[in-house]
Every structure is written in C-alpha cells, then in structure tokens.
Design a protein around this motif. Sequence first.
Motif, mmCIF file in Angstrom:
data_model
loop_
_atom_site.group_PDB
_atom_site.id
_atom_site.type_symbol
_atom_site.label_atom_id
_atom_site.label_comp_id
_atom_site.label_asym_id
_atom_site.label_seq_id
_atom_site.Cartn_x
_atom_site.Cartn_y
_atom_site.Cartn_z
ATOM 1 N N SER A 35 0.883 -1.362 -0.077
ATOM 2 C CA SER A 35 -0.125 0.122 0.249
ATOM 3 C C SER A 35 0.915 1.329 -0.045
ATOM 4 C CB SER A 35 -0.761 -0.142 1.073
ATOM 5 O OG SER A 35 -1.751 0.999 1.302
ATOM 6 N N ALA A 36 1.969 1.300 0.970
ATOM 7 C CA ALA A 36 2.825 2.316 0.852
ATOM 8 C C ALA A 36 3.548 2.681 -0.517
ATOM 9 C CB ALA A 36 3.709 2.410 2.012
ATOM 10 N N TRP A 37 3.769 1.532 -1.102
ATOM 11 C CA TRP A 37 4.458 1.818 -2.529
ATOM 12 C C TRP A 37 3.547 2.030 -3.752
ATOM 13 C CZ3 TRP A 37 7.295 -3.328 -1.196
ATOM 14 C CH2 TRP A 37 8.318 -3.633 -0.432
ATOM 15 N N GLY A 38 2.311 1.906 -3.457
ATOM 16 C CA GLY A 38 1.337 2.362 -4.401
ATOM 17 C C GLY A 38 0.885 1.265 -5.387
ATOM 18 N N VAL A 39 1.090 -0.090 -4.635
ATOM 19 C CA VAL A 39 0.770 -1.219 -5.567
ATOM 20 C C VAL A 39 -0.632 -1.422 -5.668
ATOM 21 C CG1 VAL A 39 1.025 -3.878 -5.767
ATOM 22 C CG2 VAL A 39 3.102 -2.524 -4.847
ATOM 23 N N PRO A 40 -1.321 -1.562 -6.781
ATOM 24 C CA PRO A 40 -2.785 -1.784 -6.860
ATOM 25 C C PRO A 40 -3.031 -2.844 -6.177
ATOM 26 C CG PRO A 40 -1.833 -1.430 -9.088
ATOM 27 C CD PRO A 40 -0.426 -1.661 -7.941
ATOM 28 N N GLN A 41 -4.338 -2.659 -5.438
ATOM 29 C CA GLN A 41 -5.165 -3.630 -4.801
ATOM 30 C C GLN A 41 -3.976 -4.631 -3.758
ATOM 31 O OE1 GLN A 41 -8.131 -4.554 -5.038
ATOM 32 N NE2 GLN A 41 -8.721 -3.169 -6.152
ATOM 33 N N PRO A 42 -3.293 -3.511 -2.806
ATOM 34 C CA PRO A 42 -2.397 -4.059 -2.132
ATOM 35 C C PRO A 42 -2.584 -5.422 -1.214
ATOM 36 C CG PRO A 42 -3.327 -2.298 -1.008
ATOM 37 C CD PRO A 42 -4.039 -2.403 -2.606
ATOM 38 N N ARG A 43 -3.789 -5.611 -0.790
ATOM 39 C CA ARG A 43 -4.002 -6.966 -0.106
ATOM 40 C C ARG A 43 -4.042 -8.272 -1.002
ATOM 41 N NH1 ARG A 43 -7.001 -8.424 4.916
ATOM 42 N NH2 ARG A 43 -7.786 -10.647 4.434
ATOM 43 N N LEU A 44 -4.865 -8.251 -2.173
ATOM 44 C CA LEU A 44 -4.765 -8.973 -3.319
ATOM 45 C C LEU A 44 -3.298 -9.267 -3.856
ATOM 46 C CD1 LEU A 44 -6.149 -10.975 -5.233
ATOM 47 C CD2 LEU A 44 -6.666 -9.191 -6.829
ATOM 48 N N SER A 45 -2.693 -8.225 -4.097
ATOM 49 C CA SER A 45 -1.409 -8.274 -4.683
ATOM 50 C C SER A 45 -0.385 -9.018 -3.655
ATOM 51 C CB SER A 45 -0.869 -6.939 -4.888
ATOM 52 O OG SER A 45 -1.552 -6.202 -6.073
ATOM 53 N N ALA A 46 -0.718 -8.608 -2.276
ATOM 54 C CA ALA A 46 0.155 -9.514 -1.503
ATOM 55 C C ALA A 46 0.011 -10.904 -1.351
ATOM 56 C CB ALA A 46 0.088 -8.965 -0.155
ATOM 57 N N TYR A 47 -1.058 -11.349 -1.389
ATOM 58 C CA TYR A 47 -1.726 -12.763 -1.552
ATOM 59 C C TYR A 47 -0.900 -13.277 -2.779
ATOM 60 C CZ TYR A 47 -4.487 -12.891 2.563
ATOM 61 O OH TYR A 47 -5.154 -12.918 4.060
ATOM 62 N N LEU A 48 -1.247 -12.677 -3.818
ATOM 63 C CA LEU A 48 -0.868 -13.222 -5.078
ATOM 64 C C LEU A 48 0.766 -13.426 -5.224
ATOM 65 C CD1 LEU A 48 -3.104 -11.705 -7.544
ATOM 66 C CD2 LEU A 48 -3.212 -13.970 -6.602
ATOM 67 N N THR A 49 1.489 -12.614 -4.830
ATOM 68 C CA THR A 49 2.981 -12.204 -4.681
ATOM 69 C C THR A 49 3.468 -13.317 -3.694
ATOM 70 O OG1 THR A 49 2.973 -10.011 -5.391
ATOM 71 C CG2 THR A 49 4.936 -10.827 -4.303
#
Length: 135
Positions: free
Chosen positions: A43-57
């Motif tokens: 979220s701090a880095w500006g990644v879209p959909q940070p929660r979903l992106s965290a799970y996917l990553t």
Amino acid sequence: MDRPVVRDAALLFLRVVLGVAFIAHGWDRWFLSGIVETTGQFSAWGVPQPRLSAYLTATAELLGGALLALGLLTTLTAGALTLLVVAALYFVHLGNGFFVAQGGVEYPLVVIAALVMIVVFGSGRASIDGVLQRD
C-alpha cells in the motif's frame, strides 16, 4: 564449455539458486513478516489492490520458487515470475537509484536476466521437465 552436461549443470545451479531465493521471499511474506505487513508495504509503495497483490505475490514466490528448483513447468514459471519481478521493478524500485542498498533496480534487473535465461534455454536435463521430455 559447449557441452550438454555443463549447460545442464549451469541451468540446474541457476534454477536452484533462484528457486531458493523466491521461496525465501514467499516464506517471509506468508510466515515471518506476514501478509498484513506485506499488504501495508504494498500500500505504501502504491501497488494496486495491495491485499490481493500481497496474497498473489507471496503465493507466486513460494510455489514458483519450488517449481523452479524442481524444474517442473519451468519455462512457464520463469515467464510468470519475470512478469512479477517487472511489476516489482516498476512499483517499488524505479526512482530509487541503481544499487540494492538504496532500494534501486540492481537486484530486480539481475533476477529478470536470470529468469530470461531460463525462459530461453529451458530447465535442462537435470529437472523434472527434462526427465519427462526424454525419449
């Protein structure tokens, strides 16, 4: 140096090193730092959909790293991980200089180059893919 056994050994070494690095990053995101902390960072880095992106990553790093190390679905996995690292390069590393100590592009560029080598040259014979392809 243009011997199949040397090429296969080099690809095995590259796959295992990359696989372990990705597994370590995925393990950290899931179990050490945790998904909540990773979501906050994204979220701090500006990644879209940070929660979903965290799970996917975290999942892609953990499972993709294991697939790379084993040499299973290697070209597909290396291609997908390349896209993941390109996204990290764009959202996290651009604008921070070159060196990894400052969060720069050095590390992701090296990882992208290594993954592209696997996409181009495949997994080698010392892999599950290589065993399954033998005649």
